[in-house]
Scaffold this motif. Structure first.
Motif, PDB file in Angstrom:
ATOM      1  N   MET A  95      82.688 -78.945   7.823  1.00  0.00           N
ATOM      2  CA  MET A  95      83.832 -78.622   8.682  1.00  0.00           C
ATOM      3  C   MET A  95      84.621 -79.881   9.055  1.00  0.00           C
ATOM      4  SD  MET A  95      82.628 -75.540  11.213  1.00  0.00           S
ATOM      5  CE  MET A  95      81.011 -76.180  11.626  1.00  0.00           C
ATOM      6  N   ALA A  96      83.911 -80.981   9.314  1.00  0.00           N
ATOM      7  CA  ALA A  96      84.591 -82.224   9.689  1.00  0.00           C
ATOM      8  C   ALA A  96      85.429 -82.755   8.532  1.00  0.00           C
ATOM      9  CB  ALA A  96      83.557 -83.265  10.118  1.00  0.00           C
ATOM     10  N   THR A  97      84.887 -82.734   7.322  1.00  0.00           N
ATOM     11  CA  THR A  97      85.633 -83.251   6.166  1.00  0.00           C
ATOM     12  C   THR A  97      86.774 -82.305   5.784  1.00  0.00           C
ATOM     13  OG1 THR A  97      83.970 -82.251   4.695  1.00  0.00           O
ATOM     14  CG2 THR A  97      83.712 -84.587   5.237  1.00  0.00           C
ATOM     15  N   LEU A  98      86.573 -81.003   5.954  1.00  0.00           N
ATOM     16  CA  LEU A  98      87.663 -80.052   5.713  1.00  0.00           C
ATOM     17  C   LEU A  98      88.813 -80.302   6.684  1.00  0.00           C
ATOM     18  CD1 LEU A  98      88.650 -77.520   4.169  1.00  0.00           C
ATOM     19  CD2 LEU A  98      87.549 -76.139   5.932  1.00  0.00           C
ATOM     20  N   GLY A  99      88.470 -80.584   7.929  1.00  0.00           N
ATOM     21  CA  GLY A  99      89.492 -80.914   8.925  1.00  0.00           C
ATOM     22  C   GLY A  99      90.237 -82.184   8.555  1.00  0.00           C
ATOM     23  N   PHE A 100      89.521 -83.177   8.008  1.00  0.00           N
ATOM     24  CA  PHE A 100      90.174 -84.410   7.563  1.00  0.00           C
ATOM     25  C   PHE A 100      91.195 -84.128   6.470  1.00  0.00           C
ATOM     26  CE2 PHE A 100      90.171 -87.643   4.190  1.00  0.00           C
ATOM     27  CZ  PHE A 100      90.800 -88.686   4.866  1.00  0.00           C
ATOM     28  N   GLY A 101      90.820 -83.286   5.501  1.00  0.00           N
ATOM     29  CA  GLY A 101      91.742 -82.937   4.422  1.00  0.00           C
ATOM     30  C   GLY A 101      93.007 -82.272   4.943  1.00  0.00           C
ATOM     31  N   GLU A 102      92.856 -81.407   5.936  1.00  0.00           N
ATOM     32  CA  GLU A 102      94.016 -80.739   6.538  1.00  0.00           C
ATOM     33  C   GLU A 102      94.884 -81.728   7.317  1.00  0.00           C
ATOM     34  OE1 GLU A 102      95.332 -77.336   6.548  1.00  0.00           O
ATOM     35  OE2 GLU A 102      94.291 -77.805   4.696  1.00  0.00           O
ATOM     36  N   ILE A 103      94.248 -82.674   8.002  1.00  0.00           N
ATOM     37  CA  ILE A 103      95.002 -83.697   8.739  1.00  0.00           C
ATOM     38  C   ILE A 103      95.871 -84.501   7.783  1.00  0.00           C
ATOM     39  CG2 ILE A 103      94.759 -85.878  10.002  1.00  0.00           C
ATOM     40  CD1 ILE A 103      92.254 -84.585  11.341  1.00  0.00           C
ATOM     41  N   ILE A 104      95.313 -84.881   6.632  1.00  0.00           N
ATOM     42  CA  ILE A 104      96.071 -85.649   5.636  1.00  0.00           C
ATOM     43  C   ILE A 104      97.265 -84.837   5.146  1.00  0.00           C
ATOM     44  CG2 ILE A 104      95.977 -86.600   3.284  1.00  0.00           C
ATOM     45  CD1 ILE A 104      94.685 -88.385   5.351  1.00  0.00           C
ATOM     46  N   ARG A 105      97.048 -83.574   4.822  1.00  0.00           N
ATOM     47  CA  ARG A 105      98.129 -82.723   4.322  1.00  0.00           C
ATOM     48  C   ARG A 105      99.252 -82.591   5.350  1.00  0.00           C
ATOM     49  NH1 ARG A 105      99.807 -77.643   4.742  1.00  0.00           N
ATOM     50  NH2 ARG A 105      98.100 -77.078   6.144  1.00  0.00           N
ATOM     51  N   ILE A 106      98.885 -82.341   6.595  1.00  0.00           N
ATOM     52  CA  ILE A 106      99.890 -82.184   7.654  1.00  0.00           C
ATOM     53  C   ILE A 106     100.628 -83.500   7.898  1.00  0.00           C
ATOM     54  CG2 ILE A 106     100.192 -81.718  10.132  1.00  0.00           C
ATOM     55  CD1 ILE A 106      97.791 -79.716   9.783  1.00  0.00           C
ATOM     56  N   GLN A 107      99.873 -84.614   7.858  1.00  0.00           N
ATOM     57  CA  GLN A 107     100.486 -85.920   8.064  1.00  0.00           C
ATOM     58  C   GLN A 107     101.531 -86.218   6.985  1.00  0.00           C
ATOM     59  OE1 GLN A 107      99.846 -87.912  10.720  1.00  0.00           O
ATOM     60  NE2 GLN A 107     101.375 -89.376  10.020  1.00  0.00           N
ATOM     61  N   ILE A 108     101.184 -85.956   5.726  1.00  0.00           N
ATOM     62  CA  ILE A 108     102.116 -86.209   4.623  1.00  0.00           C
ATOM     63  C   ILE A 108     103.334 -85.297   4.733  1.00  0.00           C
ATOM     64  CG2 ILE A 108     102.416 -86.082   2.109  1.00  0.00           C
ATOM     65  CD1 ILE A 108      99.444 -86.911   1.876  1.00  0.00           C
ATOM     66  N   ASN A 109     103.107 -84.054   5.134  1.00  0.00           N
ATOM     67  CA  ASN A 109     104.220 -83.113   5.323  1.00  0.00           C
ATOM     68  C   ASN A 109     105.234 -83.595   6.348  1.00  0.00           C
ATOM     69  OD1 ASN A 109     104.498 -80.743   3.753  1.00  0.00           O
ATOM     70  ND2 ASN A 109     102.593 -79.933   4.599  1.00  0.00           N
ATOM     71  N   ASN A 110     104.781 -84.440   7.277  1.00  0.00           N
ATOM     72  CA  ASN A 110     105.658 -84.917   8.349  1.00  0.00           C
ATOM     73  C   ASN A 110     106.136 -86.351   8.130  1.00  0.00           C
ATOM     74  OD1 ASN A 110     105.783 -82.775  10.630  1.00  0.00           O
ATOM     75  ND2 ASN A 110     103.645 -82.792  10.001  1.00  0.00           N
ATOM     76  N   MET A 111     105.960 -86.878   6.925  1.00  0.00           N
ATOM     77  CA  MET A 111     106.408 -88.242   6.612  1.00  0.00           C
ATOM     78  C   MET A 111     107.611 -88.164   5.676  1.00  0.00           C
ATOM     79  SD  MET A 111     102.764 -90.215   6.100  1.00  0.00           S
ATOM     80  CE  MET A 111     103.517 -91.768   5.633  1.00  0.00           C
ATOM     81  N   ASP A 112     108.788 -88.298   6.235  1.00  0.00           N
ATOM     82  CA  ASP A 112     110.011 -88.212   5.428  1.00  0.00           C
ATOM     83  C   ASP A 112     110.133 -89.346   4.421  1.00  0.00           C
ATOM     84  OD1 ASP A 112     111.034 -85.837   6.365  1.00  0.00           O
ATOM     85  OD2 ASP A 112     112.064 -86.775   8.058  1.00  0.00           O
ATOM     86  N   ILE A 113     109.513 -90.477   4.706  1.00  0.00           N
ATOM     87  CA  ILE A 113     109.637 -91.626   3.808  1.00  0.00           C
ATOM     88  C   ILE A 113     109.050 -91.333   2.423  1.00  0.00           C
ATOM     89  CG2 ILE A 113     107.455 -92.720   4.499  1.00  0.00           C
ATOM     90  CD1 ILE A 113     108.985 -95.421   4.323  1.00  0.00           C
ATOM     91  N   VAL A 114     108.083 -90.413   2.361  1.00  0.00           N
ATOM     92  CA  VAL A 114     107.510 -90.020   1.068  1.00  0.00           C
ATOM     93  C   VAL A 114     107.893 -88.584   0.699  1.00  0.00           C
ATOM     94  CG1 VAL A 114     105.596 -91.664   1.069  1.00  0.00           C
ATOM     95  CG2 VAL A 114     105.295 -89.442   2.179  1.00  0.00           C
ATOM     96  N   GLY A 115     109.009 -88.128   1.241  1.00  0.00           N
ATOM     97  CA  GLY A 115     109.538 -86.820   0.859  1.00  0.00           C
ATOM     98  C   GLY A 115     109.136 -85.661   1.723  1.00  0.00           C
ATOM     99  N   GLY A 116     108.062 -85.818   2.507  1.00  0.00           N
ATOM    100  CA  GLY A 116     107.611 -84.731   3.374  1.00  0.00           C
ATOM    101  C   GLY A 116     107.364 -83.450   2.601  1.00  0.00           C
ATOM    102  N   PRO A 117     107.776 -82.298   3.124  1.00  0.00           N
ATOM    103  CA  PRO A 117     107.535 -81.024   2.431  1.00  0.00           C
ATOM    104  C   PRO A 117     108.359 -80.848   1.158  1.00  0.00           C
ATOM    105  CG  PRO A 117     108.844 -80.686   4.409  1.00  0.00           C
ATOM    106  CD  PRO A 117     108.406 -82.119   4.430  1.00  0.00           C
TER     107      PRO A 117
END
Length: 203
Positions: A95-117
């Protein structure tokens, strides 16, 4: 023929990913579900280097630098998530590592510098079959030699019986963390190879 060529290249990338996941789940027996997060960290790190600040050197040198940065970034992420979470076991670690994977996905989605969504575009095409399978061979040789050595035997003993291996003097936390960091790092290594083959990334 170009389609078959691309499939063979992707097979090489997924061989590296499978071996890196096996190092964590299969060899050390840690149930991790966040492996795609390490792949994403490596892919976006390598792609960001190639788009924003590539050195004026040949493409294969830049690919090596990109892969190195991807490995380092993913290994660092593996240390950040591994050191606190590897004290957990079984479903709790999953569960902890699954949560980490989701955190990374959400973080990248909110980073416009790398295109976001929208996704990360304009990544140069540096990957080819030769360099992908070069890294496949390097990763396979490293893992095979690791298993034959003292460290590999210690990691396997943890998988078989953690309490027994600890009672025999094996530093279980150290070896679990080591396997987790190297597994994450190799996933990060596969990231730039994938990014520079596809020329597009999406969270």
């Amino acid at each position: 023929m170009e389609y078959v060529h691309h499939l063979v290249l992707l097979c090489g990338v997924f061989i590296i990913l499978a071996v890196s996941l096996n190092l964590i789940n299969g060899i050390s027996g840690q149930f991790s579900l966040g492996h795609a997060g390490f792949w994403a960290v490596g892919a976006y790190t390598g792609a960001a280097y190639s788009v924003f600040c590539p050195l004026p050197v040949p493409d294969f040198v830049n690919l090596f630098i990109s892969c190195g940065l991807g490995f380092i970034a993913a290994a660092a992420a593996g240390a950040i998530i591994g050191i606190p979470c590897l004290r957990l076991r079984g479903d709790y670690l999953a569960m902890a590592t699954l949560g980490f994977g989701e955190i990374i996905r959400i973080q990248i989605n909110n980073m416009d510098i790398v295109g976001g969504p929208r996704g990360f575009t304009d990544i140069p095409k540096w990957s080819n079959i030769f360099w992908v399978y070069f890294w496949v061979v390097v990763v396979l040789i490293f893992c095979a030699n690791l298993l034959r050595g003292t460290h590999g035997r210690a990691i396997i003993s943890i998988r078989e019986d953690e309490i027994a291996s600890e009672s025999m003097g094996v530093n279980t936390f150290k070896y679990k963390t080591l396997a987790f960091i190297f597994g994450a790092g190799f996933a990060g290594l596969a990231g730039p190879l994938y990014a520079h083959a596809q020329q597009f990334l999406h969270p």
